[in-house]
Design an enzyme around this catalytic site. Structure first.
Site, PDB file in Angstrom:
ATOM      1  CG  ASP A 218      -1.730   1.036   1.224  1.00 49.82           C
ATOM      2  OD1 ASP A 218      -2.544   1.231   0.453  1.00 49.82           O
ATOM      3  OD2 ASP A 218      -1.713   1.777   2.237  1.00 49.82           O
TER       4      ASP A 218
ATOM      5  CD  GLU B 141      -2.502   2.884  -3.571  1.00 48.85           C
ATOM      6  OE1 GLU B 141      -3.243   3.562  -3.557  1.00 48.85           O
ATOM      7  OE2 GLU B 141      -1.918   2.597  -2.428  1.00 48.85           O
TER       8      GLU B 141
END
Length: 648
Positions: A308, A361
């Site tokens: 993330d 990401e």
């Protein structure tokens, strides 16, 4: 500490941890039962603590009853006997800042959750893995040449099941049935490492080694993964090394000093989320984080991690203005230590766990995210294509009248499609915070929204790149995602929503059974435009190819609510087209306009190719055709080429 216990202190592991070379630090740190002496060893890294004691329900939380002793490398150790499975504990730390604080174990294998924050003794595992065949097959896979359709979900709000709350074991059975029926190849769980604050959805982690106990214990978590593997479904887990919360029981100022976070205070503060940023220059932090990832691959058999907020790691000036950050040693804004950490993370995971994948990401234009470290890259297997997501969703929000002026939003992704290994993700981030659900983002009235979303999904699945859909999008969840409640499954009682689900099921099944749609995702060898400049009709056509498998699929998309007859597409060779799937079929809620029978190519050049064909494009639709080359023409062409080269 007496001499007998000294030999049970893993000094080699402490050395590896302090040099940044540890990959399995959880085997040394935390709580472990030593059978030979019938005692539990507790070991914690707190180099600047003045004193550390172990407290728990077993000693009535007495802060003086069980002192820990310092050993080399800033590590504290104690041995305790007579504990039971599930016993609660924390470390009482007299910190360098003069404060005394109770801290959860950073290496805890099991923890309390929500407002309860103690670590728990995990004394035994009951799991018997039965996924050997799956793991052996995974090790042989070539992930870039295989289909990947990922179903992203938040366990707590996917579906209410019998009982007071969702649990890993019940979720496993439901997920297996649903994903097999729908044709998904993988599930991706939003973070399941332990976290205290439900509205963070798991992205503010306090337990990097413990699956959250909201849904069961570590064995229950293993059961879920084992069950998914037995069904042939891969498991990806969101993992969050970018930042951590300031909760007092967590990693923040752990020993009364910036131990896990950056040493410079302003660079430790994450300006966007109110959290703390890891010190990627620290050897111990690298050991801590990499070992966390490795534990979930090693002990829980996960198949991949989606890392993330990589952009926030890569840039020292992320969400900061000039003068609000400290440049790197070269005077730039790249976090060079984070770059080194990510390279090491990816290399470690991909070498140690054959067939595993890592996903970034990453929302900026930082180069070579998926290139190998030896080529100057970060070493990820895949990167989410945030550009494709933003452009296509912006495009679909436009009234069709204005799409002709924004045709580049539809086609620009092919300008960079092969610069990285991409996943085309319509994720949870796009259906919260007043962004509307996938269905409600679509322009137009109720019926047109369904037509548009089917058209978009058709474009996504034929476009180069692996696929990801967030839960609810597959049946047209109409309201935004709410983590406090299950999806609106009752919508499947309404024909439009059921038809949307049926369409997504057929998309998945066609995708995984058609090599042209997935085998060559990283070069022009697997993609050719057949009609790209028709902005007046807001329509495009292209072909996906896997020549070695004799697999060819033509995709044509119409992003207006107007029917087009005799829509011209180019073809690379003489052949035939046969419609095999259309978003406009009546069973999916469409108008039922079809291309009947076999469409033959015509000997008329179009768009830089020598042959073409005319098709019917239903209003607001994506249509797939099977393309078969004329074998006689191909044979003559091959013979002519041989003659030209003098080959008999």
């Amino acid at each position: 500490m007496n001499e007998k216990l000294q030999k049970y202190i893993p000094r080699d592991d402490i050395y590896l941890f302090n040099t940044g070379a540890a990959q399995k630090a959880w085997l040394a740190f935390g709580c472990h039962y030593i059978a030979r002496i019938k005692k539990y060893r507790f070991m914690v890294w707190a180099p600047n603590a003045r004193r550390v004691t172990l407290v728990g329900d077993f000693n009535n939380w007495d802060r003086n009853a069980t002192p820990m002793e310092p050993v080399e490398g800033g590590v504290w150790v104690c041995f305790v006997e007579g504990l039971e499975h599930g016993a609660l504990y924390k470390y009482c730390i007299d910190g360098a800042d003069g404060r005394q604080v109770l801290k959860a174990d950073p290496f805890a294998a099991w923890s309390q959750t929500d407002k309860e924050t103690a670590s728990k003794v995990f004394a035994r595992s009951r799991t018997r893995w039965t996924d050997k065949d799956y793991m052996e097959k995974r090790a042989q896979r070539k992930f870039m040449q295989e289909p990947m359709s990922v179903y992203e979900l938040h366990i707590g709000s996917w579906k209410d099941l019998p009982g007071e709350k969702p649990v890993y074991r019940e979720i496993a059975e439901e997920l297996v049935k649903y994903c097999r029926d729908m044709g998904y190849t993988h599930v991706e769980f939003m973070p399941l490492t332990e976290y205290p604050y439900p509205p963070s959805w798991g992205y503010q982690v306090t337990g990097y080694y413990a699956p959250t106990s909201r849904y069961g214990d570590p064995d229950d978590f293993k059961y879920m993964i084992n069950r998914l593997h037995r069904a042939g479904i891969g498991v990806i887990m969101d993992w969050v090394p970018a930042h951590f919360p300031k909760d007092e029981h967590g990693l923040a100022m752990f020993d009364g000093s910036p131990q896990f976070e950056c040493k410079e205070r302003r660079m430790a503060e994450h300006p966007e989320w109110g959290t703390l940023i890891f010190d990627y220059a620290s050897n111990q932090v690298k050991s801590f984080l990499i070992s966390s990832a490795c534990k979930f691959f090693e002990e829980f058999h996960i198949d991949g991690i989606r890392v993330d907020a990589v952009s926030s790691m890569l840039y020292l000036n992320y969400c900061r203005r000039d003068g609000e950050y400290t440049p790197n040693r070269e005077g730039g804004s790249t976090n060079l230590d984070a770059v080194d950490f990510l390279r090491k993370l990816n290399s470690t995971v991909l070498v140690n766990y054959p067939g595993a994948i890592t996903i970034a990401e990453e929302s900026s234009a930082f180069p070579l995210i998926t290139a190998p470290p030896e080529d100057g890259g970060l070493g990820f297997c895949f990167k989410w294509d945030m550009g494709f997501m933003h452009d296509t969703l912006d495009y679909m929000a436009l009234d069709p009248i204005y799409r002709s002026y924004n045709h580049n939003k539809l086609t620009f992704s092919m300008m960079y499609a092969f610069s990285e290994n991409y996943i085309l993700a319509y994720s949870h981030d796009e259906v919260v915070h007043c962004k509307k659900s996938m269905l409600d983002k679509m322009s137009g009235d109720y019926d047109l929204k369904f037509d548009s979303l089917r058209t978009l999904y058709g474009y996504q699945f034929a476009h180069p790149g692996k696929k990801l859909t967030f839960m609810g999008g597959e049946f047209g969840q109409f309201i935004e995602w709410n983590f406090k409640q299950q999806l609106d499954w009752m919508l499947l009682d309404y024909p439009k929503h059921k038809a949307m689900q049926d369409y997504c099921r057929e998309l998945n099944k066609l995708y995984v059974s058609t090599p042209a749609m997935y085998m060559i995702d990283r070069s022009w060898d697997g993609f050719k435009w057949l009609n790209v400049n028709d902005n007046q009709r807001s329509s495009v056509a292209f072909i996906r190819l896997a020549p070695e498998q004799d697999s060819y699929l033509v995709c044509a998309c119409n992003f207006t609510p107007v029917r087009y007859d005799d829509f011209v597409i180019s073809l690379p060779a003489p052949g035939t087209l046969k419609e095999i799937l259309s978003s406009d079929e009546e069973r999916f809620g469409g108008h039922g306009i079809k291309n009947e029978g076999i469409i033959k190519s015509i000997d008329e050049p179009f768009f830089e190719m020598n042959y073409s064909a005319k098709i019917t494009l239903p209003p607001m639709s994506t249509v797939y055709f099977e393309y078969k080359k004329d074998q006689k023409t191909e044979k003559k062409k091959t013979e002519a080429e041989k003659d030209e080269k003098g080959i008999s």
